[in-house]
Structure formats: structure tokens, C-alpha cells
Design a protein around this motif. Sequence first.
Motif, PDB file in Angstrom:
ATOM      1  N   GLU A 177       0.834  -1.207   0.000  1.00 37.69           N
ATOM      2  CA  GLU A 177       0.000   0.000   0.000  1.00 37.69           C
ATOM      3  C   GLU A 177       0.869   1.257   0.000  1.00 37.69           C
ATOM      4  O   GLU A 177       0.529   2.256  -0.639  1.00 37.69           O
ATOM      5  N   ALA A 308      -6.913  -2.765   3.104  1.00 38.71           N
ATOM      6  CA  ALA A 308      -7.540  -2.069   1.984  1.00 38.71           C
ATOM      7  C   ALA A 308      -8.926  -2.637   1.697  1.00 38.71           C
ATOM      8  O   ALA A 308      -9.812  -1.920   1.236  1.00 38.71           O
ATOM      9  N   GLU A 373      -9.458   1.632  -7.135  1.00 37.02           N
ATOM     10  CA  GLU A 373      -8.139   1.778  -6.507  1.00 37.02           C
ATOM     11  C   GLU A 373      -7.731   3.249  -6.440  1.00 37.02           C
ATOM     12  O   GLU A 373      -7.187   3.704  -5.435  1.00 37.02           O
ATOM     13  N   PHE A 426      -2.988  -4.311  -5.659  1.00 35.28           N
ATOM     14  CA  PHE A 426      -4.231  -4.498  -4.909  1.00 35.28           C
ATOM     15  C   PHE A 426      -4.681  -5.952  -4.937  1.00 35.28           C
ATOM     16  O   PHE A 426      -5.236  -6.457  -3.959  1.00 35.28           O
TER      17      PHE A 426
END
Length: 464
Positions: A177, A308, A373, A426
Motif C-alpha cells: 500500500e 484495503a 483503486e 491491490f
Amino acid sequence: MRRVKIGFVSELFDGPHATPKKTDSGPVFLGISTLNNGRLDLSSVEHLSEDDFPRWTKRILPSEGDVLFSYETRIGQVALMQAGLRCCLGRRMALLRPKSDELSSQYFVYYYLSPSFQEYLRCRTIHGCTVDRISLTDFPEFEISIPPIFVQKSIAHILGSLDDKIALNRRINQTLEAMAQAQFQSWFVDFDPVKAKQQILEAGGTAREAELAAMQIISGKDPRQLKTFQQTQPQQYAELEHTAKLFPNRLVESELGLVPEGWEYQRAEKIADIGIGKTPPRNESQWFSTNSNDIKWASIRDMGESGAYIIDTHERLTTASVEKFNVRRIPQNTLLLSFKMTVGRVAITTEEMLSNEAIAHFNLNAKSSIGTEYLYLYLKSFDYNSLGSTSSIATAVNSKTIKEMTVLVPTSSVSARFEMGMKPLFDEMLVRQKENSSLIETRDSLLPKLLSGEIDVSSLEINS
């Protein structure tokens, strides 16, 4: 297995009943917020000076293997003291130092976190006018069940191995991240590729020179490295060259300051269908559930404990409650944002779920040129203080404010290129979060069986 009083197999120490003067660096002042399900969370800590340190460790200096727990407000939270940390206890925190030949520190931490001991703590909690607490005077009299020390260590080893893997996955995801946020910051906050082009052109340089400057910024390579890159990896070089061409050559004025030419700020409600969650009456328990057949219901707490992606929730709502109270269903791959009480927590849904009224849902519409995203990273870096003028931003923000938030929208070509680069990061974060969800489920199912002796580990050999 035998029953013993905690005070028989350990020593108990109380922390200071005040708070030292904070400094920017120095020994760590452990607050009860650092206690996180058996481990210390040192992501956001406070410090005290070296001069004050002896005074604040006069009662006890925490050392490796000590067990730290909260006896007020955060009842049930516990952590194992790690090696190499110079720190003092904070308010409302106590320290338990096991007798090494009687009680394994790691075993006791898992015992403390077990459903049966957590329930025992709830029964022994004293509910005060301001805070809940457990009596430190009575704590040494609390009884626990302990097997022989070698069995304790075997149990701790099994559970600890699972926790180590969980912690590793979290650290990797934090790194992934951070990589994503660094690129987002460069492209969409600092506008580095655009500024690099503009600087060259304003100095009289050619379009090709401007393009090469942007390529250096995007890749992090100097001219010499870029030349080598072209020779050794021509396909990747061509992709980098194409990416650099997508960025505008200059910044232009907008209502919110300078932005790359062709980019614009849009209201959030223009790019996404924005909804708000709902909570059925809390005094009507029939609407709430922990049954896996019911619908996951996300809270701010769940968002704080997720990465996330939000995969698991502590509570669910029954289908009947969703229909009766018209609770909005949130589609998969929707962006969640907390905007009440704790403002600014962000997560992406992995399946259809629900949320309470403190969480807004951003479901990007078909016309939007940005991806989930991008929106995740944008909202993670957003200055929420800009949304309100009151002293408490948590009371200044409402659903109307959320819908009127401005979102920077780049050209579709830049957005698509960014999403292409973000997808592998991701995707990897999601894989590791799902693995952690499975590991946590395994650990939590093993915990009571190991502690009760239902699973016999007396013959297990572990390396010291």
C-alpha cells in the motif's frame, strides 16, 4: 491441567496514574491503544524524554516476556512485551510478569484472549460512572487453568506460528500500500511528471527532452540508467515512453489551485452513486446476528481492523431487518468511507454487504473514468479538515458534505494507465487479506480446543 490463582504463578505491577510530558523522540510511552489482540501496535506511539524515563519506570521497567493489559476502558485487551523496546507503562495499564517455570508468557496471552476468560473478565468488570474497570486488587485471585509448562509452550508455538504468518502478511500489505500511495502522491498530488515536462519546456527544451524528463520521474531512473533500460528491456521502455506521453505539458489554474491541463475536480456525486448505511433499533436484538447465513454489516470498528479490503465484520443483519428498515445493500467493489465519529477510514468491499449510518458508500458509475483503486488512494490522502469549520470535524461532516466532496479526475488515459499499474498490487493485498481471514479463523477455532486439552499436544516436540 490444574487450576491456579494468577498471583501464584506471576507478579503483578500497576502502571503510573499520570501522563508524562510528551517529546518528539525518546523512550516509548505505551498507551492502552497499543494493545492489539496479543501484540503491541507501535504504528502510532508517543515518547517521553530520557530525563523523565527513570521516574516513569520507578515502579516497573517492562522487559521481554512481560504481559501488558488494560484494566480500565479497553477491558480484555492484552499484549506480549517484545524485545529491544525501551518503554514505560501508560495510564490504565498493568504488567504481569510470569514465573518462567510455572507459566509461559505466550500461553497466558492466548489464555487471556480465549472466549472463556474474556467472558470471565466481563463478569468481573466493575461498571463505573465514567469508565469500566477490573480490580487490580482482585486480579491475582483470578483463577486460570494451566497444563505442564512444556505443554503450554507447545500450545503457544502452534498459535504463535499462525500469528507470525498473519503479522507477516500485514507487513507485506503495508509495504504494497505504501508503494501504491507513493505513486499516487507523485502523479496526482505533486504532479511530478507534469512539472518535469513544464520545467523543460519553459527553459526552452524540446518536446522529446520534456518527455524524457517525465520518464525519469515516473521510473526513478537517471538518464544513464534510462539508456541502459532502453537497451536491455525495450518493451518495458516503450511502455514507459507511452505513459510519459499521456501526461499534459503544463499546469493550469482551477478553482482549487493548479491542476494538470485537461484534468478537473468533480463533485463526488457526479462520479459515483453515494449511499449511507443504517442501524436497526439496538434495543431490538432480533435484527442483529453473528450467523454466517445472514448479511455482513460493516462498522467503523471493522474498517479500522481491516486493510484495503473489508472481508469480515463482527456483526450481521438478518434479511428480515434489511427489508423492514430498508437498509441499503452495498455491491462488491464499492468504496466505503467513515464520516461520523471517526472520519476518514477507507475500505473496499469484497462482496455484497451492509453498513451502519456512519459509513458512506461510493459505487462508481459507468461514466466515471477513475477506478476503485484510484478513489481508495484519493480518499486515504484527502484532507477531511477541509470539509468543516467546526472545532470537531466529526460533527461537521454529514451526507450532504460527502456528496459535495471534490475529487480530482485525470484524463481517462492517465487513469487507465494508473489502474493497470495498481491492479497487481491491490490483487496481492486482497490475496493476503483473504489468507489472513482463513488463518484467523483457524487460530480462533484451535484456541479453545488447545487450552481445554481437547487437542493433545503433549507429545509435540518444538525447537527451543
